[in-house]
Scaffold this active site. Structure first.
Site, mmCIF file in Angstrom:
data_model
loop_
_atom_site.group_PDB
_atom_site.id
_atom_site.type_symbol
_atom_site.label_atom_id
_atom_site.label_comp_id
_atom_site.label_asym_id
_atom_site.label_seq_id
_atom_site.Cartn_x
_atom_site.Cartn_y
_atom_site.Cartn_z
ATOM 1 N N VAL A 227 0.856 -1.191 0.000
ATOM 2 C CA VAL A 227 0.000 0.000 0.000
ATOM 3 C C VAL A 227 0.894 1.243 0.000
ATOM 4 O O VAL A 227 2.105 1.154 0.158
ATOM 5 C CB VAL A 227 -0.932 0.016 1.234
ATOM 6 N N CYS A 228 0.269 2.412 -0.181
ATOM 7 C CA CYS A 228 1.024 3.662 -0.164
ATOM 8 C C CYS A 228 1.571 3.927 1.230
ATOM 9 O O CYS A 228 0.878 3.619 2.191
ATOM 10 C CB CYS A 228 0.127 4.824 -0.582
ATOM 11 N N PRO A 229 2.757 4.540 1.394
ATOM 12 C CA PRO A 229 3.593 5.036 0.295
ATOM 13 C C PRO A 229 4.586 4.003 -0.227
ATOM 14 O O PRO A 229 5.418 4.324 -1.057
ATOM 15 C CB PRO A 229 4.353 6.187 0.972
ATOM 16 N N TYR A 230 4.521 2.736 0.279
ATOM 17 C CA TYR A 230 5.566 1.761 -0.072
ATOM 18 C C TYR A 230 5.498 1.356 -1.531
ATOM 19 O O TYR A 230 6.495 0.957 -2.123
ATOM 20 C CB TYR A 230 5.489 0.560 0.879
ATOM 21 N N THR A 231 4.286 1.469 -2.136
ATOM 22 C CA THR A 231 4.177 1.213 -3.575
ATOM 23 C C THR A 231 5.120 2.140 -4.329
ATOM 24 O O THR A 231 5.879 1.711 -5.195
ATOM 25 C CB THR A 231 2.736 1.483 -4.041
#
Ligand SMILES: [Zn+2]
Lengths: 268, 81
Positions: free
Chosen positions: B16-20
């Site tokens: 999920v964001c922000p790891y994407t």
């Protein structure tokens, strides 16, 4: 070196900045920064540098923690009264971030040990509380061409400046000699509101990170003065002095001298 | 558009964001200017945020395509260091 999943999470708010990215974060992890003092300034500087992932942090401090330090020296705590400050800072910073190696140096800097110590670091941060050390650190950094981020605090006023030897000013360009002991505030006059070193230390940490990342403009040739009571920041231009005794065109200080003088031993 | 061959592919399904974006950014940093990164993902929000952030960073988004009920493909060409 590839990032671990833990590092990707820990540094994600850095990595997503265009000015940092994975490459910048690796520079931070590979950086070696020396803190002179683990007191009011050294504590917040070290805290933010450790959180940012500065891989090696040397801390020079021979003092032990006293109860009266804890109103502002936020890396220490009540249980550690009597412990050496560099050791205490090591416990705090390494617990915050396991990527960080803190090297405690439980000595007083002097003309015989400083050159060796600073030669092992990329950047020096001065958070010292006395003029002899301030001038010793300035001269040693100029002689080695080592960037120096200097901070000072008194009562409600703070100062920050970044010295890039030969590119900008140094401390002696501003004040050629330390003030005589009589002009330095006495113990009773040298109070400080605890959050002030936090503001100044955070500014110093930001200067260090900018130097590591090679981003933005360092505070070279500039003294930043913070007036806490008025909440006012002032920038004072400090040109490099070609007649400066240490960084000028014909320097008279080409090796370290004796710097000790009889100042009030009040510790910031 | 059909014959763009990615130089590198990453699968960030499950993130999920922000790891994407963090993963996508780390991948493109390792590539050379002009090379194309293919990102396989299943987080709908990131199908908008990754292209926007990649363009903010100066790269060129070539394609955002839903390939089945859950997954998308994004193609980005690295335009600058
Ligand atoms: Zn100078």
């Amino acid at each position: 070196m590839d990032f671990t999943d833990e590092q990707i999470h820990r540094y994600s708010r850095h990595i997503i900045l265009p000015e940092v990215g994975g490459k910048g974060q690796k520079k931070i992890l590979n950086a070696k920064v020396l803190l002179v003092g683990a007191g009011g300034l050294g504590c917040p500087v070290g805290y933010y540098l450790a959180a940012a992932g500065v891989g090696t942090i040397g801390i020079v401090d021979s003092d032990t923690i006293e109860l009266s330090n804890l109103q502002r020296q936020i890396a220490h705590n009540t249980e550690r009264i009597g412990m050496n400050k560099a050791e205490s800072a090591k416990l705090t910073f390494e617990a915050l971030n396991t990527d960080v190696k803190v090297i405690p140096i439980k000595e007083r800097l002097n003309k015989d040990n400083i050159m060796d110590i600073i030669s092992q670091y990329d950047i020096v941060v001065d958070g010292s509380d006395n003029f002899p050390t301030r001038y010793l650190v300035n001269d040693a950094c100029v002689l080695q061409g080592k960037p120096l981020v200097s901070g000072a605090i008194l009562r409600f006023e703070g100062q920050v400046t970044t010295i890039i030897p030969k590119e900008g000013h140094c401390y002696r360009c501003l004040f050629e000699e330390p003030p005589p002991p009589g002009l330095v505030p006495s113990c009773q006059e040298a109070g400080v509101l605890g959050a002030l070193p936090g503001v100044v230390g955070a500014l110093q940490a930001m200067e260090v990170l900018k130097l590591i990342l090679e981003q933005g403009e360092p505070l070279k040739n500039t003294l930043l003065i913070y007036n806490a009571l008025q909440t006012e920041f002032r920038r004072v231009k400090i040109p490099r002095n070609p007649d400066c005794p240490v960084c000028g065109d014909n320097p008279t200080i080409t090796e370290l001298q004796d710097y000790e003088a009889d100042y009030c031993q009040m510790r910031f | 558009m059909q014959d763009i061959r990615p130089d590198k592919s990453i699968n960030i399904k499950g993130l999920v964001c922000p790891y994407t974006f963090v993963k996508s950014k780390l991948a493109i940093e390792e590539m050379a200017v002009g090379e194309v990164l293919e990102i396989l993902l299943d987080y709908p929000e990131a199908t908008r945020s990754i292209p926007k952030s990649m363009e903010d960073h100066g790269h060129r988004v070539l394609k955002v395509e839903k390939i089945n009920d859950t997954d998308w493909i994004i193609l980005v060409r690295k335009e600058r260091e």
